[in-house]
Design an enzyme around this catalytic site. Structure first.
Site, short mmCIF file in Angstrom:
data_model
loop_
_atom_site.label_atom_id
_atom_site.label_comp_id
_atom_site.label_asym_id
_atom_site.label_seq_id
_atom_site.Cartn_x
_atom_site.Cartn_y
_atom_site.Cartn_z
N HIS B 84 0.85 -1.19 0.00
CA HIS B 84 0.00 0.00 0.00
C HIS B 84 0.88 1.24 0.00
O HIS B 84 1.87 1.29 0.71
CB HIS B 84 -0.91 0.03 1.23
N ASP B 163 -15.28 1.75 7.78
CA ASP B 163 -14.22 2.65 7.31
C ASP B 163 -14.74 3.53 6.18
O ASP B 163 -14.44 4.73 6.12
CB ASP B 163 -13.00 1.88 6.83
N ARG B 170 -15.01 11.92 7.63
CA ARG B 170 -13.77 12.68 7.87
C ARG B 170 -13.50 13.65 6.74
O ARG B 170 -13.05 14.78 6.96
CB ARG B 170 -12.59 11.71 8.04
N SER B 185 -7.79 3.42 9.02
CA SER B 185 -8.50 3.36 7.75
C SER B 185 -7.76 2.47 6.76
O SER B 185 -8.34 1.57 6.14
CB SER B 185 -8.65 4.78 7.19
N LYS B 189 -8.78 -2.07 5.98
CA LYS B 189 -9.07 -2.66 4.66
C LYS B 189 -8.04 -3.73 4.30
O LYS B 189 -8.38 -4.79 3.77
CB LYS B 189 -9.11 -1.57 3.59
#
Lengths: 437, 437
Positions: B84, B163, B170, B185, B189
């Site tokens: 990620h 989320d 947010r 967050s 995932k």
């Protein structure tokens, strides 16, 4: 056009004050539904952390006033002056003060609220009088001010509606305890009601909303500056709220004590605070008169009776009384009472039915607490300190629980030192540096 | 049952950590509509100010995972490992890295997002390939992982739905930039997708979300601890994002550059970051293989082509190109480029149409920026630094505005010092004190 997330970032990061245009846009967009409650909630929490500058607060309060109508009291022949208290236990001062000051020649437009939590509301107290109704139209309000010189009524929905919506939002989002937000909420309604002068009673101590005297002083200065900036002659008294004011806590019990005080038979602490506030109100209104003489002559009580009657109440009708009365807090030794905690007594009265937990709840007129002894009184072992009143005997246990804490009552071998109730007085001169900053 | 205003007060006043039961209740009540968006927004802002403890964050992330389904990748014969990136300008690393690591024997389940603001999204980039589709069912996803070893797809709505809702909240309430909220967050995932191992590319510098390297390092450590606590072998690389990665910024332009890199003809900086991430991914997956050999042999490109085909794309189809191309940023003197600001270039590409301002917006496949010169290159006076691509020539002026700032380009009399792109590597051992704290 500003964008609300950017405004939230500005307050969150405390990079600069919001501009007048941004604040005005915010309130317009919030009213129009373009700013959502969740966005306003995040902004309020950021304001909780970083506050508002004097200039931001002036504009913020102005935007709340501009969100609704304002009353025009200029047609009154008497000078108008109002009073606001941040709320305390046994605080029935308005019931005495408003007719007293009116009986000296002022017009007192008391737009009051209802109680929430352990502090009672003036309207709840008056509603224990048979027939009395809180709601008046604006025309009825002006007429009552003209005829009697005083009115105690619910603030109409048209005054500062943005405050009503923001207050409800703060209540559910944990953002109540912010000095600029409290100050703007109180002052927007008082300024919108059109009074020319205002005296604030900012309570501090265990039974007050602002337990810390420094924060109470800060709130007082903030409100005085706001009032002066909006051309309302404003003064604030910071007063102690460590023990109940007077000896009665609860709606009908407090009305009974207030009427006695108006008849010349009131407890010293209650009269001290009332006279101090009255003197400042009369001074701001430009009236030379003696509050104690207004009581001694019967003029204050007479004005009170006319005030009750014009709103449908019967001042001669007997007040309702509780079906169940019980003693509580029994002295464990001989000695002087050195402490009787306002918060514990307030919570006990609340749990007996005198207050509400949620704003939709009804309150009991008869529930409450009578203080049989207070700090400074000598008591003997076995003597009860409190008398609990309720129509629902199941509540005695809940009240007893509230009184059970170690600090509720203290008995010592000497009387407590005398401490003045009025801690400080904040006048326009004390905040001259903040006004227009 | 906890009450949400009390929980907000606890975080607002930072009196103690929330308990596991309170956090679990909060997410259940939020899903059930018993906690309103405005209450969650106020809580998120309080968390923005006071953060979450390691224990709170573990439970918070766990509650987000438990709000939805989790993928079971245990049936795969290959070891799973994912990557990620927190997002940067010209960051097409996933397009190269995922097939590269898969070609070495790992299964790479890349559940990606779309771009928002000046950083592009991997799915937006792949969608510039004719026929390619982002959405797969869970079954198709598993089949692609089995057959090709890699899949880049949109995260299904079933993974960590809390989320999704919190992120949207947010986004509109100014509470995005909070390390624990960002970490939970991302990691909720990634943990829900079922990968056994994970390498994080945490960008820092002008073009990154986390401009400050210390905060980037803190985010990296927080995420590694969270992953390890949830039994995902996790490692984080903090990498510099001061200038665009590679020379292409924009969807089709980046795909073109990625394919060239897979074919052995990639820019050094892009390959440096890709190889560093690949080595850590392979190590965590327990695979001994050389990333550069996977490229040189053609295996990585072959896997890429199969990955595109299995999702309906045609790797041989020509990529779309922009109708309008224009030079920008002309060198004012001879010298070495010492700075080409990532944020300015990212915003320019965004304004040319490569990115979206709101998540509902469509993006242009062809829009973007080509960097004709980058820091370290020698340029001559009059030489263009950038090439702007768009289908909408009205956007050139908007892009030029973004490039107009003083710090966008700097040319000096000597080449800039070589700075390594990988600033630091955070492994499980570096956060052992936080895990289980």
């Amino acid at each position: 056009m500003p964008d609300v997330v950017s405004l939230i970032h500005v307050k969150r990061d405390n990079t600069r004050p919001l501009t007048d245009a941004e604040i005005d846009w915010l309130f317009t967009a919030y009213a129009a539904g373009e700013v959502a409650d969740e966005q306003m909630a995040a902004l309020l929490m950021a304001i909780y952390f970083h506050g508002l500058s004097a200039a931001e607060l002036r504009t913020w309060t102005g935007a709340m006033i501009a969100s609704g109508e304002t009353l025009d009291l200029s047609q009154l022949t008497r000078p108008s002056v109002d009073k606001h208290s941040t709320g305390g236990v046994g605080d029935k001062v308005s019931l005495i003060l408003a007719p007293l000051v009116a009986s000296c020649g002022a017009a007192v437009p008391q737009l009051s609220g209802r109680g929430l939590g352990h502090t009672g509301g003036t309207l709840d107290k008056l509603e224990s009088i048979p027939g009395w109704r809180a709601s008046l139209s604006n025309d009825e309000l002006i007429r009552a001010l003209d005829e009697v010189g005083v009115v105690i009524t619910a603030a109409g929905a048209g005054l500062a509606p943005a405050d009503r919506r923001l207050y409800a939002l703060r209540d559910v989002t944990g953002t109540v305890e912010s000095i600029p937000l409290i100050a703007s909420s109180i002052m927007s309604k008082k300024i919108a009601e059109g009074t020319s002068a205002l005296v604030l009673d900012v309570k501090t101590g265990s039974g007050a909303f602002m337990k810390d005297p420094d924060r109470a002083g800060q709130l007082a200065r903030t409100m005085v500056a706001l009032g002066e900036e909006h051309h309302v002659r404003t003064r604030a008294l910071v007063t102690r709220m460590d023990t109940p004011l007077g000896r009665a806590v609860g709606n009908a019990l407090e009305v009974e004590e207030a009427v006695k005080a108006l008849a010349g038979d009131g407890p010293d602490d209650l009269l001290d605070v009332t006279f101090a506030l009255a003197e400042h109100m009369l001074e701001l209104a430009g009236i030379t008169a003696s509050p104690s003489e207004a009581i001694a002559s019967g003029r204050a009580l007479d004005t009170y009776r006319r005030m009750i009657r014009i709103q449908g109440g019967d001042p001669d009708a007997p007040l309702p009384t509780a079906r169940h009365v019980q003693h509580a807090l029994i002295a464990a030794e001989d000695g002087w009472v050195t402490r009787l905690d306002a918060l514990a007594v307030g919570v006990a009265a609340w749990r007996l039915g005198a207050g509400r937990a949620r704003k939709e709840d009804a309150v009991s007129s008869v529930a409450g607490v009578r203080c049989l002894a207070k700090p400074g009184d000598y008591v003997q072992r076995g003597q009860p300190i409190l008398e609990l009143h309720t129509d629902d005997p199941a509540r005695f246990a809940l009240a007893a629980e509230a009184l059970d804490a170690a600090g509720t009552l203290a008995i010592g071998s000497a009387p407590p030192p005398a401490t003045p109730l009025v801690v400080s007085v904040i006048s326009a001169a004390d905040v001259a540096d903040q006004v227009g900053a």
